[in-house]
Design an enzyme around this catalytic site. Structure first.
Site, PDB file in Angstrom:
ATOM      1  N   GLU A 115     -26.187 -38.564 -69.570  1.00 31.05           N
ATOM      2  CA  GLU A 115     -25.700 -38.307 -68.199  1.00 31.05           C
ATOM      3  C   GLU A 115     -26.699 -37.485 -67.399  1.00 31.05           C
TER       4      GLU A 115
ATOM      5  N   ASP B  83     -25.161 -19.120 -86.378  1.00 33.09           N
ATOM      6  CA  ASP B  83     -25.889 -18.056 -87.069  1.00 33.09           C
ATOM      7  C   ASP B  83     -24.955 -16.924 -87.491  1.00 33.09           C
TER       8      ASP B  83
ATOM      9  N   ARG C 196     -20.281 -36.816 -65.173  1.00 29.53           N
ATOM     10  CA  ARG C 196     -20.939 -35.496 -65.301  1.00 29.53           C
ATOM     11  C   ARG C 196     -19.953 -34.386 -64.970  1.00 29.53           C
TER      12      ARG C 196
ATOM     13  N   ARG D  95     -14.080 -36.683 -76.245  1.00 31.33           N
ATOM     14  CA  ARG D  95     -14.227 -36.559 -74.777  1.00 31.33           C
ATOM     15  C   ARG D  95     -15.101 -37.685 -74.227  1.00 31.33           C
TER      16      ARG D  95
ATOM     17  N   ARG E 211     -15.643 -10.552 -91.862  1.00 32.02           N
ATOM     18  CA  ARG E 211     -16.813 -10.629 -92.737  1.00 32.02           C
ATOM     19  C   ARG E 211     -17.377  -9.224 -92.928  1.00 32.02           C
TER      20      ARG E 211
ATOM     21  N   THR F 218     -22.549 -45.812 -75.301  1.00 35.23           N
ATOM     22  CA  THR F 218     -21.325 -45.343 -75.959  1.00 35.23           C
ATOM     23  C   THR F 218     -20.274 -46.463 -75.939  1.00 35.23           C
TER      24      THR F 218
HETATM   25  P1  TGC Z   1     -31.934 -41.630 -55.264  1.00 34.78           P
HETATM   26  O1  TGC Z   1     -32.832 -42.042 -54.152  1.00 34.78           O
HETATM   27  O2  TGC Z   1     -31.781 -40.182 -55.540  1.00 34.78           O
HETATM   28  O3  TGC Z   1     -30.488 -42.240 -55.012  1.00 34.78           O
HETATM   29  C1  TGC Z   1     -30.258 -43.583 -54.679  1.00 34.78           C
HETATM   30  C2  TGC Z   1     -28.951 -43.614 -53.888  1.00 34.78           C
HETATM   31  O4  TGC Z   1     -27.891 -43.070 -54.668  1.00 34.78           O
HETATM   32  C3  TGC Z   1     -27.352 -41.879 -54.042  1.00 34.78           C
HETATM   33  N1  TGC Z   1     -27.141 -40.903 -55.137  1.00 34.78           N
HETATM   34  C4  TGC Z   1     -25.938 -40.606 -55.632  1.00 34.78           C
HETATM   35  N2  TGC Z   1     -24.708 -40.986 -55.275  1.00 34.78           N
HETATM   36  C5  TGC Z   1     -23.675 -40.491 -55.996  1.00 34.78           C
HETATM   37  N3  TGC Z   1     -23.834 -39.660 -57.052  1.00 34.78           N
HETATM   38  C6  TGC Z   1     -25.068 -39.276 -57.437  1.00 34.78           C
HETATM   39  N4  TGC Z   1     -25.207 -38.470 -58.491  1.00 34.78           N
HETATM   40  C7  TGC Z   1     -26.191 -39.745 -56.725  1.00 34.78           C
HETATM   41  N5  TGC Z   1     -27.522 -39.556 -56.830  1.00 34.78           N
HETATM   42  C8  TGC Z   1     -28.096 -40.270 -55.847  1.00 34.78           C
HETATM   43  C9  TGC Z   1     -28.411 -41.423 -53.060  1.00 34.78           C
HETATM   44  O5  TGC Z   1     -27.829 -40.710 -51.996  1.00 34.78           O
HETATM   45  C10 TGC Z   1     -28.985 -42.758 -52.621  1.00 34.78           C
HETATM   46  O6  TGC Z   1     -28.058 -43.349 -51.721  1.00 34.78           O
HETATM   47  P2  TGC Z   1     -28.573 -44.311 -50.521  1.00 34.78           P
HETATM   48  O7  TGC Z   1     -27.333 -44.596 -49.733  1.00 34.78           O
HETATM   49  O8  TGC Z   1     -29.578 -43.493 -49.774  1.00 34.78           O
HETATM   50  O9  TGC Z   1     -29.143 -45.508 -51.178  1.00 34.78           O
HETATM   51  O10 TGC Z   1     -32.392 -42.386 -56.571  1.00 34.78           O
HETATM   52  P3  TGC Z   1     -33.637 -42.113 -57.482  1.00 34.78           P
HETATM   53  O11 TGC Z   1     -34.122 -43.423 -57.992  1.00 34.78           O
HETATM   54  O12 TGC Z   1     -34.599 -41.198 -56.786  1.00 34.78           O
HETATM   55  O13 TGC Z   1     -33.002 -41.374 -58.751  1.00 34.78           O
HETATM   56  C11 TGC Z   1     -32.792 -40.066 -58.770  1.00 34.78           C
HETATM   57  C12 TGC Z   1     -32.353 -39.555 -60.170  1.00 34.78           C
HETATM   58  C13 TGC Z   1     -33.534 -39.274 -61.075  1.00 34.78           C
HETATM   59  C14 TGC Z   1     -31.629 -38.271 -59.865  1.00 34.78           C
HETATM   60  C15 TGC Z   1     -31.399 -40.562 -60.867  1.00 34.78           C
HETATM   61  O14 TGC Z   1     -32.072 -41.721 -61.205  1.00 34.78           O
HETATM   62  C16 TGC Z   1     -30.724 -39.980 -62.088  1.00 34.78           C
HETATM   63  O15 TGC Z   1     -29.682 -39.344 -61.966  1.00 34.78           O
HETATM   64  N6  TGC Z   1     -31.283 -40.227 -63.321  1.00 34.78           N
HETATM   65  C17 TGC Z   1     -30.617 -39.876 -64.566  1.00 34.78           C
HETATM   66  C18 TGC Z   1     -29.995 -41.116 -65.157  1.00 34.78           C
HETATM   67  C19 TGC Z   1     -28.764 -40.824 -65.962  1.00 34.78           C
HETATM   68  O16 TGC Z   1     -28.126 -39.794 -65.821  1.00 34.78           O
HETATM   69  N7  TGC Z   1     -28.338 -41.765 -66.778  1.00 34.78           N
HETATM   70  C20 TGC Z   1     -27.127 -41.654 -67.490  1.00 34.78           C
HETATM   71  C21 TGC Z   1     -26.740 -42.976 -68.121  1.00 34.78           C
HETATM   72  S1  TGC Z   1     -25.025 -43.107 -68.521  1.00 34.78           S
HETATM   73  C22 TGC Z   1     -24.799 -42.041 -69.787  1.00 34.78           C
HETATM   74  O17 TGC Z   1     -25.617 -41.296 -70.184  1.00 34.78           O
HETATM   75  C23 TGC Z   1     -23.453 -42.073 -70.368  1.00 34.78           C
HETATM   76  S2  TGC Z   1     -23.148 -40.972 -71.654  1.00 34.78           S
HETATM   77  C24 TGC Z   1     -21.508 -41.215 -71.720  1.00 34.78           C
HETATM   78  C25 TGC Z   1     -20.753 -40.442 -72.705  1.00 34.78           C
HETATM   79  O18 TGC Z   1     -20.755 -40.832 -73.894  1.00 34.78           O
HETATM   80  O19 TGC Z   1     -20.060 -39.474 -72.301  1.00 34.78           O
HETATM   81  P1  FAD Z   2     -36.443 -40.349 -70.993  1.00 37.62           P
HETATM   82  O1  FAD Z   2     -35.992 -40.736 -69.635  1.00 37.62           O
HETATM   83  O2  FAD Z   2     -37.481 -41.171 -71.638  1.00 37.62           O
HETATM   84  O3  FAD Z   2     -36.943 -38.832 -70.948  1.00 37.62           O
HETATM   85  C1  FAD Z   2     -37.705 -38.247 -72.033  1.00 37.62           C
HETATM   86  C2  FAD Z   2     -37.983 -36.775 -71.697  1.00 37.62           C
HETATM   87  O4  FAD Z   2     -38.764 -36.700 -70.500  1.00 37.62           O
HETATM   88  C3  FAD Z   2     -36.714 -35.949 -71.425  1.00 37.62           C
HETATM   89  O5  FAD Z   2     -36.888 -34.658 -71.945  1.00 37.62           O
HETATM   90  C4  FAD Z   2     -36.676 -35.881 -69.907  1.00 37.62           C
HETATM   91  O6  FAD Z   2     -35.994 -34.728 -69.411  1.00 37.62           O
HETATM   92  C5  FAD Z   2     -38.161 -35.806 -69.584  1.00 37.62           C
HETATM   93  N1  FAD Z   2     -38.444 -36.248 -68.214  1.00 37.62           N
HETATM   94  C6  FAD Z   2     -38.115 -37.440 -67.657  1.00 37.62           C
HETATM   95  N2  FAD Z   2     -38.541 -37.475 -66.379  1.00 37.62           N
HETATM   96  C7  FAD Z   2     -39.161 -36.290 -66.140  1.00 37.62           C
HETATM   97  C8  FAD Z   2     -39.819 -35.726 -65.003  1.00 37.62           C
HETATM   98  N3  FAD Z   2     -39.928 -36.396 -63.865  1.00 37.62           N
HETATM   99  N4  FAD Z   2     -40.327 -34.493 -65.113  1.00 37.62           N
HETATM  100  C9  FAD Z   2     -40.245 -33.807 -66.286  1.00 37.62           C
HETATM  101  N5  FAD Z   2     -39.631 -34.274 -67.394  1.00 37.62           N
HETATM  102  C10 FAD Z   2     -39.109 -35.507 -67.313  1.00 37.62           C
HETATM  103  N6  FAD Z   2     -26.703 -44.430 -71.358  1.00 37.62           N
HETATM  104  C11 FAD Z   2     -25.891 -45.346 -70.755  1.00 37.62           C
HETATM  105  O7  FAD Z   2     -26.308 -46.040 -69.839  1.00 37.62           O
HETATM  106  N7  FAD Z   2     -24.606 -45.513 -71.175  1.00 37.62           N
HETATM  107  C12 FAD Z   2     -24.072 -44.795 -72.176  1.00 37.62           C
HETATM  108  O8  FAD Z   2     -22.886 -44.970 -72.517  1.00 37.62           O
HETATM  109  C13 FAD Z   2     -24.894 -43.834 -72.843  1.00 37.62           C
HETATM  110  N8  FAD Z   2     -24.408 -43.145 -73.904  1.00 37.62           N
HETATM  111  C14 FAD Z   2     -25.261 -42.329 -74.615  1.00 37.62           C
HETATM  112  C15 FAD Z   2     -24.803 -41.745 -75.789  1.00 37.62           C
HETATM  113  C16 FAD Z   2     -25.655 -40.945 -76.545  1.00 37.62           C
HETATM  114  C17 FAD Z   2     -25.183 -40.357 -77.830  1.00 37.62           C
HETATM  115  C18 FAD Z   2     -26.974 -40.691 -76.081  1.00 37.62           C
HETATM  116  C19 FAD Z   2     -27.883 -39.796 -76.847  1.00 37.62           C
HETATM  117  C20 FAD Z   2     -27.428 -41.272 -74.925  1.00 37.62           C
HETATM  118  C21 FAD Z   2     -26.586 -42.111 -74.174  1.00 37.62           C
HETATM  119  N9  FAD Z   2     -27.029 -42.771 -73.031  1.00 37.62           N
HETATM  120  C22 FAD Z   2     -26.228 -43.684 -72.388  1.00 37.62           C
HETATM  121  C23 FAD Z   2     -28.427 -42.667 -72.633  1.00 37.62           C
HETATM  122  C24 FAD Z   2     -28.767 -41.409 -71.833  1.00 37.62           C
HETATM  123  O9  FAD Z   2     -28.222 -41.444 -70.560  1.00 37.62           O
HETATM  124  C25 FAD Z   2     -30.295 -41.290 -71.785  1.00 37.62           C
HETATM  125  O10 FAD Z   2     -30.721 -40.970 -73.105  1.00 37.62           O
HETATM  126  C26 FAD Z   2     -30.768 -40.245 -70.816  1.00 37.62           C
HETATM  127  O11 FAD Z   2     -30.508 -40.637 -69.483  1.00 37.62           O
HETATM  128  C27 FAD Z   2     -32.278 -39.958 -70.954  1.00 37.62           C
HETATM  129  O12 FAD Z   2     -33.015 -41.126 -71.016  1.00 37.62           O
HETATM  130  P2  FAD Z   2     -34.082 -41.341 -72.206  1.00 37.62           P
HETATM  131  O13 FAD Z   2     -33.417 -41.039 -73.482  1.00 37.62           O
HETATM  132  O14 FAD Z   2     -34.668 -42.677 -72.033  1.00 37.62           O
HETATM  133  O15 FAD Z   2     -35.180 -40.230 -71.973  1.00 37.62           O
END
Ligand code: TGC
Ligand code: FAD
Length: 395
Positions: free
Chosen positions: A375, A348, A255, A102, A280, A176
């Site tokens: 994510e 479990d 997401r 996925r 079982r 990824t």
């Molecule tokens: P913030 O001020 O909240 O937002 C900046 C601008 O973005 C807009 N916005 C969004 N738009 C669309 N979708 C969303 N989910 C949005 N969230 C915010 C917002 O309206 C604003 O727009 P504008 O027009 O006012 O500029 O930004 P912030 O810096 O306060 O950040 C908020 C926070 C913590 C929620 C955000 O940084 C966050 O979501 N952090 C988590 C990062 C994360 O999820 N990383 C994932 C990396 S990729 C990954 O993990 C791939 S795994 C893939 C796989 O293998 O399946």
């Molecule tokens: P951190 O941001 O360092 O967080 C550490 C801990 O602190 C977490 O428990 C978090 O919840 C907590 N924390 C953070 N902020 C707060 C707060 N304000 N209050 C309380 N607790 C808080 N990223 C990509 O860009 N592209 C990809 O394709 C991708 N693929 C991935 C695949 C795998 C298998 C994994 C494991 C990760 C992948 N990621 C990818 C990265 C992923 O998105 C990040 O690991 C994730 O966003 C969390 O960031 P971090 O690991 O740096 O943790």
């Protein structure tokens, strides 16, 4: 008012207790069934070994592409043009196989094809989307950095304009598909805020390296990306977006798929525990005849049913164009937590055998440890919903 005979009661199905399928169209059901068959026949036979070998089963890619699963909710550009409920059901069935499969589909469609479609030029769409739909060009998405992922606004990777090019420096981590990708969608800080770039694997100064020895998502490639003065032509910039909104909008798409996918992993675990509990024999009776096991299975069924209804309504909101990204956060948080808890509990119920690679719950459980982190961690999604309710940031 005319009295009508009530419809006859229908015994609920263990994995669809509220007949959520009955709320779907015939097309949606057919697509779910086709992907379910693919998972049963092609994914499940190879996935335990791939997980053990720490290998993404790349031999599945051409069939995944052939079924139209890459960028399936995109209209045109050789994509299938399905609705978002179909996309969700596809994720659900694939993750019933393994989160790694996925993940591959999520990254390609939601994190790479979506930004090219939404923020790219027509030339970029024509160049990249058809071969990506065909699985001939693989993408990865670079947002997270070694210093942190939850707060991407503090990213250090940066790009500076130099003539007609942008010069990119920095590193991305936990990416990824990184080492297998032909292109990377890379988000970098510029004097003008965060911008997105299509980095091609042959560009000098761009290197990748696998992250090995993972306990989770072993059937998926996870990598580091390095940029050392990589010259990216302006033609490879995603011109129609600036700021964090760009990458965050892509995350909303992925997401959404994860919220559905987690249901598939949960169903696999619950079904295995349910079937096992009936055969079982312990203390001279099947363990399914004990109150505690029944309560645990009933609780799994309750949580899966709730997640199914949540995901379907989310999909309907997305299809009508009214979905808010904080609703996606709630669904990702709820459904992944549900799947992780069920995977642990199912493990479990399987007793000692449950720690074997032969049983799926421990593999799903380990995968869910990544899925609950990537994510956006569970905490981040709680805080996104909290911010929406309270009107104040608490990150
Ligand atoms: P913030 O001020 O909240 O937002 C900046 C601008 O973005 C807009 N916005 C969004 N738009 C669309 N979708 C969303 N989910 C949005 N969230 C915010 C917002 O309206 C604003 O727009 P504008 O027009 O006012 O500029 O930004 P912030 O810096 O306060 O950040 C908020 C926070 C913590 C929620 C955000 O940084 C966050 O979501 N952090 C988590 C990062 C994360 O999820 N990383 C994932 C990396 S990729 C990954 O993990 C791939 S795994 C893939 C796989 O293998 O399946
Ligand atoms: P951190 O941001 O360092 O967080 C550490 C801990 O602190 C977490 O428990 C978090 O919840 C907590 N924390 C953070 N902020 C707060 C707060 N304000 N209050 C309380 N607790 C808080 N990223 C990509 O860009 N592209 C990809 O394709 C991708 N693929 C991935 C695949 C795998 C298998 C994994 C494991 C990760 C992948 N990621 C990818 C990265 C992923 O998105 C990040 O690991 C994730 O966003 C969390 O960031 P971090 O690991 O740096 O943790």
């Amino acid at each position: 008012m005319s009295a009508q005979a009530p419809a006859a009661a229908v015994t609920p199905e263990a994995t669809d207790y509220y007949n959520v399928r009955g709320l779907m169209s015939e097309d949606e059901r057919q697509i779910q069934d086709a992907v379910a068959r693919f998972v049963d026949e092609k994914v499940l036979p190879v996935i335990p070994q791939a997980f053990e070998d720490h290998r993404f089963p790349s031999e599945l890619v051409s069939e995944i592409a052939g079924m139209g699963l890459l960028g399936c909710n995109i209209d045109g550009y050789d994509c299938a043009g399905l609705n978002n409920v179909c996309y969700g059901l596809i994720c659900q069935e694939l993750e019933r196989g393994d989160s790694g499969v996925r993940s591959f589909v999520s990254v390609q469609g939601s994190l790479c094809m979506y930004p090219i479609l939404t923020f790219g030029s027509e030339e970029q769409r024509q160049k990249w989307l058809p071969p990506m739909a065909a699985g001939e060009v693989i993408g990865c998405f670079g947002l997270t950095e070694p210093d942190g992922g939850s707060d991407p606004g503090t990213m250090k990777t940066h790009a500076k304009k130099d003539g007609g090019d942008w010069v990119l420096n920095g590193a991305k981590m936990w990416i990824t598909n990184g080492t297998v990708a032909d292109i990377a969608i890379v988000w970098a800080m510029t004097d003008d805020g965060v911008r997105g770039f299509i980095v091609e694997k042959e560009m000098p100064g761009y290197t990748t390296r696998d992250i090995l020895r993972k306990f989770s998502l072993r059937a998926s490639v996870t990598s580091e990306l390095f940029f050392d003065n990589v010259r990216v032509p302006e033609a490879n910039m995603l011109l129609n977006v600036r700021g964090l909104k760009g990458p965050l909008s892509c995350l909303t798409q992925a997401r959404y798929g994860i919220a559905w996918g987690a249901i598939g992993a949960a169903i696999a675990c619950y079904k295995e525990a349910l079937d096992y509990s009936k055969v079982r024999i312990v203390f001279k009776r099947p363990i399914a005849h004990t109150q505690t096991i029944q309560r645990r299975l009933a609780d799994m069924c309750r949580r899966i049913t709730t997640a199914q209804l949540l995901a379907l309504q989310l999909g309907r909101l997305k299809d009508e164009g009214t979905m808010h990204h904080s609703q996606v956060s709630m669904a990702k948080w709820n459904n992944v937590r549900m799947a992780l808890d069920i995977a642990r509990d199912a493990r479990d119920i399987l007793g000692a055998g449950g720690i074997s690679i032969e049983c799926s719950p421990i593999r799903h459980m380990l995968n869910m440890e990544s899925v609950i982190t990537y994510e956006g961690t569970e905490t981040i999604h709680e805080l996104i919903v909290g911010r929406e309710l309270c009107g104040k940031e608490a990150f």
